[in-house]
Write a protein that holds these residues in place. Structure first.
Motif, PDB file in Angstrom:
ATOM      1  N   ALA A  61       0.814  -1.217   0.000  1.00 32.42           N
ATOM      2  CA  ALA A  61       0.000   0.000   0.000  1.00 32.42           C
ATOM      3  C   ALA A  61       0.850   1.271   0.000  1.00 32.42           C
ATOM      4  O   ALA A  61       0.308   2.370   0.044  1.00 32.42           O
ATOM      5  N   GLY A  62       2.178   1.118  -0.035  1.00 31.76           N
ATOM      6  CA  GLY A  62       3.036   2.284  -0.151  1.00 31.76           C
ATOM      7  C   GLY A  62       3.794   2.671   1.095  1.00 31.76           C
ATOM      8  O   GLY A  62       4.604   3.607   1.075  1.00 31.76           O
ATOM      9  N   GLY A  63       3.536   1.971   2.217  1.00 30.71           N
ATOM     10  CA  GLY A  63       4.287   2.225   3.438  1.00 30.71           C
ATOM     11  C   GLY A  63       5.423   1.221   3.576  1.00 30.71           C
ATOM     12  O   GLY A  63       5.817   0.572   2.604  1.00 30.71           O
ATOM     13  N   LEU A  64       5.936   1.099   4.796  1.00 30.23           N
ATOM     14  CA  LEU A  64       6.966   0.090   5.068  1.00 30.23           C
ATOM     15  C   LEU A  64       6.433  -0.862   6.128  1.00 30.23           C
ATOM     16  O   LEU A  64       6.178  -0.463   7.270  1.00 30.23           O
ATOM     17  N   GLY A  65       6.226  -2.120   5.741  1.00 27.10           N
ATOM     18  CA  GLY A  65       5.776  -3.136   6.688  1.00 27.10           C
ATOM     19  C   GLY A  65       6.942  -3.740   7.439  1.00 27.10           C
ATOM     20  O   GLY A  65       8.024  -3.924   6.873  1.00 27.10           O
ATOM     21  N   LEU A  66       6.731  -4.046   8.712  1.00 26.71           N
ATOM     22  CA  LEU A  66       7.754  -4.688   9.535  1.00 26.71           C
ATOM     23  C   LEU A  66       7.217  -5.972  10.136  1.00 26.71           C
ATOM     24  O   LEU A  66       6.103  -6.004  10.660  1.00 26.71           O
ATOM     25  N   LEU A  67       8.020  -7.022  10.089  1.00 31.90           N
ATOM     26  CA  LEU A  67       7.720  -8.260  10.797  1.00 31.90           C
ATOM     27  C   LEU A  67       8.160  -8.097  12.252  1.00 31.90           C
ATOM     28  O   LEU A  67       9.222  -7.539  12.523  1.00 31.90           O
ATOM     29  N   GLY A  68       7.363  -8.595  13.178  1.00 34.62           N
ATOM     30  CA  GLY A  68       7.693  -8.489  14.598  1.00 34.62           C
ATOM     31  C   GLY A  68       8.427  -9.725  15.082  1.00 34.62           C
ATOM     32  O   GLY A  68       7.800 -10.715  15.483  1.00 34.62           O
ATOM     33  N   ALA A  69       9.755  -9.692  15.069  1.00 33.20           N
ATOM     34  CA  ALA A  69      10.542 -10.876  15.433  1.00 33.20           C
ATOM     35  C   ALA A  69      10.450 -11.220  16.906  1.00 33.20           C
ATOM     36  O   ALA A  69      10.753 -12.340  17.304  1.00 33.20           O
ATOM     37  N   GLY A  70      10.024 -10.258  17.735  1.00 31.27           N
ATOM     38  CA  GLY A  70      10.010 -10.482  19.182  1.00 31.27           C
ATOM     39  C   GLY A  70       9.122 -11.616  19.643  1.00 31.27           C
ATOM     40  O   GLY A  70       9.335 -12.165  20.722  1.00 31.27           O
ATOM     41  N   SER A  71       8.131 -11.997  18.838  1.00 32.95           N
ATOM     42  CA  SER A  71       7.246 -13.100  19.217  1.00 32.95           C
ATOM     43  C   SER A  71       7.429 -14.317  18.317  1.00 32.95           C
ATOM     44  O   SER A  71       6.569 -15.199  18.278  1.00 32.95           O
ATOM     45  N   MET A  72       8.567 -14.388  17.622  1.00 35.67           N
ATOM     46  CA  MET A  72       8.789 -15.492  16.690  1.00 35.67           C
ATOM     47  C   MET A  72      10.021 -16.306  17.061  1.00 35.67           C
ATOM     48  O   MET A  72      11.063 -15.733  17.379  1.00 35.67           O
ATOM     49  N   HIS A  73       9.913 -17.621  16.988  1.00 35.42           N
ATOM     50  CA  HIS A  73      11.100 -18.464  17.040  1.00 35.42           C
ATOM     51  C   HIS A  73      11.904 -18.218  15.764  1.00 35.42           C
ATOM     52  O   HIS A  73      11.345 -17.793  14.746  1.00 35.42           O
ATOM     53  N   PRO A  74      13.203 -18.457  15.788  1.00 33.24           N
ATOM     54  CA  PRO A  74      14.030 -18.164  14.615  1.00 33.24           C
ATOM     55  C   PRO A  74      13.488 -18.731  13.303  1.00 33.24           C
ATOM     56  O   PRO A  74      13.398 -18.012  12.301  1.00 33.24           O
ATOM     57  N   GLU A  75      13.116 -20.014  13.290  1.00 31.76           N
ATOM     58  CA  GLU A  75      12.643 -20.592  12.027  1.00 31.76           C
ATOM     59  C   GLU A  75      11.265 -20.064  11.629  1.00 31.76           C
ATOM     60  O   GLU A  75      10.909 -20.048  10.450  1.00 31.76           O
TER      61      GLU A  75
END
Length: 325
Positions: free
Chosen positions: A34-48
């Protein structure tokens, strides 16, 4: 186009905060598309799990996206290696000093933005060589700075002491608030709460439904002895409040908090015993929308607010108009 758009190669200077249990590949890719910058939230994710979300995000968008990494993450070395291996070119760091990882990321051609809550830490970020700063005010949801400085005060204070591209965060949920942040000296904004309550957010429907019915004053900054966190007032919060009022120790508060409390509230939808982390701006949002609808509304409202402001420029203050009596 401004410094944030040029830095991240995006259309609008709007970044979606990398929020735990909300910011999976569907949300991040939708914001980027949509034209912005999306970020994945690694803080709640296991590495894989992070690797899987990066790959799915790359398949869902050909636009830039990034990863938010809390620097106190227990497997930080593994997380950073996965980010580099998967070719992610933007990392937003938080909850720690950026000094250790900034050079490492730059050596791999990865841009670094860091989240701060004070001018003091903004100066340290500039010394560390980060590419941009996110200044997050007291209004924000989830973990907050101990200084409890509002966005309205924080942005101009950091702008005076820092030359880097600056993103305002905390209480930003409308086009008008984006314009206000720019007037205070920000180059762009990071928005969390508004995107957490979209269709594409990975948060549980019950979490979204509860937050969309909040009024002013329904969130509060608590757990200050551990890590200040803005929460919705629910049964869990009431137990924390009772403990704090009678002077409970840090160990007792940790026991009440337990493990997985944020996951319980945000991802699993227990709105009574979970941590319902959301910002004050939730009281302005009462409809579940898609990311496209949100972005369209933000831009339209921003332009309308800008036009109103320009129409009122004939009312400008001048030094000569200020007279002593």
């Amino acid at each position: 186009m401004n410094r944030i758009c040029r830095l991240f190669n995006i259309k609008y200077p709007i970044i979606q905060g990398g929020m735990v249990w909300c910011s999976g590949w569907r949300l991040a890719s939708a914001v980027s598309n949509a034209g912005g910058l999306g970020l994945l939230g690694a803080g709640s994710m296991h590495p894989e799990t992070l690797r899987e979300h990066i790959r799915k995000c790359k398949a869902a968008t050909d636009k830039p996206f990034g990863v938010n990494v809390p620097l106190m993450y227990p497997e930080i070395d593994t997380i950073m290696s996965i980010i580099a291996e998967e070719g992610v070119k933007i990392v937003f760091t938080s909850a720690g000093s950026p000094k250790k990882w900034t050079d490492w990321l730059h050596e791999r051609d990865i841009l670094v933005a860091h989240v701060v809550a004070s001018s003091k830490f903004a100066a340290k970020c500039e010394e560390a060589g980060v590419d941009a700063i996110v200044a997050e005010g007291f209004e924000a949801g989830g973990h907050n700075g101990r200084e409890e400085t509002t966005t309205m005060c924080l942005i101009p204070a950091i702008r005076r002491t820092c030359t880097l591209p600056l993103l305002a965060a905390g209480g930003i949920a409308t086009g008008e608030s984006i314009l206000a942040a720019q007037a205070l000296g920000a180059d762009g904004v990071q928005i969390g709460t508004r995107f957490a309550l979209t269709e594409e957010s990975s948060a549980h429907f019950s979490f979204k439904d509860r937050c969309l019915r909040l009024n002013e004053g329904d969130t509060i900054l608590t757990l200050k002895q551990l890590s200040p966190t803005r929460l919705v007032k629910n049964e869990f919060y009431k137990r924390v409040e009772e403990a704090e009022l009678r002077g409970a120790s840090v160990d007792e508060l940790r026991e009440i908090l337990g493990r997985g409390r944020a996951k319980l509230g945000i991802f699993e939808g227990d709105i009574f015993e979970g941590e319902i982390e959301i910002g004050q701006a939730a009281s302005l949002i009462h409809r579940l929308q898609s990311v496209n609808e949100v972005m369209k509304e933000l831009i339209e409202d921003y332009n309308e607010a800008l036009n109103r402001m320009q129409a009122n420029q004939q009312m400008q203050f001048t030094t000569g108009a200020i007279k002593s009596h």
